[in-house]
Design an enzyme around this catalytic site. Structure first.
Site, mmCIF file in Angstrom:
data_model
loop_
_atom_site.group_PDB
_atom_site.id
_atom_site.type_symbol
_atom_site.label_atom_id
_atom_site.label_comp_id
_atom_site.label_asym_id
_atom_site.label_seq_id
_atom_site.Cartn_x
_atom_site.Cartn_y
_atom_site.Cartn_z
ATOM 1 N N GLN A 77 0.828 -1.205 0.000
ATOM 2 C CA GLN A 77 0.000 0.000 0.000
ATOM 3 C C GLN A 77 0.864 1.258 0.000
ATOM 4 O O GLN A 77 2.059 1.201 0.280
ATOM 5 C CB GLN A 77 -0.913 -0.013 1.237
ATOM 6 C CG GLN A 77 -0.153 -0.236 2.540
ATOM 7 C CD GLN A 77 -0.949 -0.983 3.602
ATOM 8 O OE1 GLN A 77 -2.120 -1.288 3.429
ATOM 9 N NE2 GLN A 77 -0.315 -1.281 4.727
ATOM 10 N N ASP A 124 0.265 1.014 13.555
ATOM 11 C CA ASP A 124 0.687 2.291 14.164
ATOM 12 C C ASP A 124 1.047 2.108 15.638
ATOM 13 O O ASP A 124 1.615 3.000 16.255
ATOM 14 C CB ASP A 124 -0.406 3.359 13.985
ATOM 15 C CG ASP A 124 -1.734 2.916 14.561
ATOM 16 O OD1 ASP A 124 -1.825 2.731 15.790
ATOM 17 O OD2 ASP A 124 -2.705 2.751 13.795
ATOM 18 N N GLY A 127 -1.977 -11.282 8.640
ATOM 19 C CA GLY A 127 -2.766 -11.676 9.805
ATOM 20 C C GLY A 127 -3.659 -12.874 9.523
ATOM 21 O O GLY A 127 -4.024 -13.605 10.450
ATOM 22 N N ASP A 139 -7.515 -4.747 14.183
ATOM 23 C CA ASP A 139 -7.360 -3.295 14.003
ATOM 24 C C ASP A 139 -6.862 -3.094 12.574
ATOM 25 O O ASP A 139 -5.695 -2.855 12.327
ATOM 26 C CB ASP A 139 -6.337 -2.788 15.032
ATOM 27 C CG ASP A 139 -6.081 -1.297 14.900
ATOM 28 O OD1 ASP A 139 -6.709 -0.637 14.061
ATOM 29 O OD2 ASP A 139 -5.214 -0.802 15.649
HETATM 30 N N1 SAM Z 1 -7.578 2.435 12.845
HETATM 31 C C1 SAM Z 1 -7.465 2.302 11.466
HETATM 32 C C2 SAM Z 1 -8.771 2.372 10.724
HETATM 33 O O1 SAM Z 1 -9.817 1.936 11.229
HETATM 34 O O2 SAM Z 1 -8.769 2.910 9.617
HETATM 35 C C3 SAM Z 1 -6.642 1.142 11.146
HETATM 36 C C4 SAM Z 1 -5.229 1.520 11.401
HETATM 37 S S1 SAM Z 1 -4.044 0.280 11.276
HETATM 38 C C5 SAM Z 1 -2.734 1.299 10.730
HETATM 39 C C6 SAM Z 1 -4.514 -0.742 9.922
HETATM 40 C C7 SAM Z 1 -3.424 -1.733 9.573
HETATM 41 O O3 SAM Z 1 -4.001 -2.938 9.029
HETATM 42 C C8 SAM Z 1 -2.419 -1.247 8.510
HETATM 43 O O4 SAM Z 1 -1.193 -0.978 9.130
HETATM 44 C C9 SAM Z 1 -2.341 -2.406 7.509
HETATM 45 O O5 SAM Z 1 -1.027 -2.683 7.082
HETATM 46 C C10 SAM Z 1 -2.928 -3.543 8.330
HETATM 47 N N2 SAM Z 1 -3.427 -4.678 7.528
HETATM 48 C C11 SAM Z 1 -4.218 -4.663 6.426
HETATM 49 N N3 SAM Z 1 -4.412 -5.912 5.985
HETATM 50 C C12 SAM Z 1 -3.755 -6.756 6.822
HETATM 51 C C13 SAM Z 1 -3.579 -8.170 6.888
HETATM 52 N N4 SAM Z 1 -4.124 -8.974 5.992
HETATM 53 N N5 SAM Z 1 -2.828 -8.680 7.894
HETATM 54 C C14 SAM Z 1 -2.249 -7.862 8.833
HETATM 55 N N6 SAM Z 1 -2.382 -6.521 8.812
HETATM 56 C C15 SAM Z 1 -3.121 -5.972 7.825
#
Ligand code: SAM
Length: 283
Positions: A34, A89, A141, A159
């Protein structure tokens, strides 16, 4: 960029946008997963976007991070082992580790670059990363949960980004089945569940997928979140069979500071507005 200008995130499903007055772009990284951008704003501190969608601002991230963690941790009788999927984060990890009873908290985000950017531009969110109870993994994940030992976890917090791109598979039956298997019988799954104003269908569909995976009781808690589309967000808790007994006295006597979460806020969040309750079949 020299003079302040307005940065907008358009939200197509609601025909609306949220804007920030920003002074400069601090960083931009295109990871294998991303595009991550961080801007300096005039009034909201630093703001981080992933693929153009707002993730975190210095000013209001506490609302989300406290509500995605403390309600579940003050509902489970004795949470010791917590897994956070996403959450790169590190703000959720910090909140989880405020609970002295937590012995281990694993954060598994697919994208290491999100954590590196957070360490640089949101260092306050990363202040517990060195805690001996914390383990930071950079992996998918979905795969992580599939391979977790059955019945080994007390709480799983998802999250994640919105259900598109790498996070799409974090909202379906197959992923929730992995969570169900990995949780102990009294375990709790928490999923960030988007806007209850305009994405009720998504919340319903998500709860249905959790149900197909074996979860039988649900609790959706709304809370304000100015930086996310519509300004109103939610988390959904799911459990195997039993209800959600809020440890209210423990929450009232919590041994750490919070800026939004209190026992009263938790109790109030359990009351759904009629249109949400009706849509979710709780009316
Ligand atoms: N609080 C935020 C929101 O609701 O928009 C989410 C913030 S957090 C930074 C979201 C995280 O999910 C990102 O860092 C992204 O890399 C992670 N993410 C997305 N898909 C994922 C996956 N399949 N496995 C693990 N992490 C994942």
């Amino acid at each position: 960029m020299t003079a302040p200008h307005w940065l907008y995130e358009n939200f197509e499903p609601a025909g609306s946008a949220i804007g920030y007055r920003v002074t400069r772009k601090l960083d931009e990284v295109q990871s294998p997963f991303q595009k991550i951008e961080v801007f300096e704003s005039t009034d909201w501190g630093n703001v981080m976007l992933i693929d153009g969608a707002m993730m975190v601002t210095t000013r209001d991230n506490f609302l989300y991070h406290e509500m995605v963690s403390h309600p579940a941790l003050f509902t489970h009788a004795d949470p010791k082992h917590v897994v956070i999927i996403g959450g790169g984060d590190c703000g959720t990890l910090r909140e989880v580790l405020r609970h002295p009873g937590v012995e281990k908290a694993v954060q598994c985000d697919i994208d290491e670059q999100v954590t590196r950017m957070s360490e640089k531009y949101f260092p306050e969110l990363c202040e517990s990363n060195g805690d001996a109870r914390a383990e930071l993994l950079f992996d998918d994940g979905i795969a992580y949960m599939k391979h977790c030992a059955p019945g080994s976890l007390d709480i799983v917090i998802v999250d994640s980004t919105d259900p598109v791109g790498p996070a799409e598979g974090l909202f379906n039956k197959s992923f929730f089945e992995s969570c169900f298997r990995a949780l102990k019988d009294d375990g709790i799954l928490v999923q960030q569940s988007e806007s209850p104003l305009v994405l009720l269908d998504l919340i319903k569909a998500m709860r249905a997928e959790m149900g197909k995976a074996g979860f039988s009781t649900f609790q959706t808690l709304p809370f304000p979140q100015p930086c996310y589309p519509t300004g109103w967000w939610s988390v959904t808790l799911a459990r195997k069979g039993q209800g959600f007994e809020f440890r209210e006295a423990d929450a009232a006597a919590k041994p750490f500071p919070t800026k939004y979460y209190t026992a009263d806020i938790h109790r109030a969040a359990q009351v759904l507005p009629p249109f949400v309750a009706e849509a979710l079949g709780e009316g």
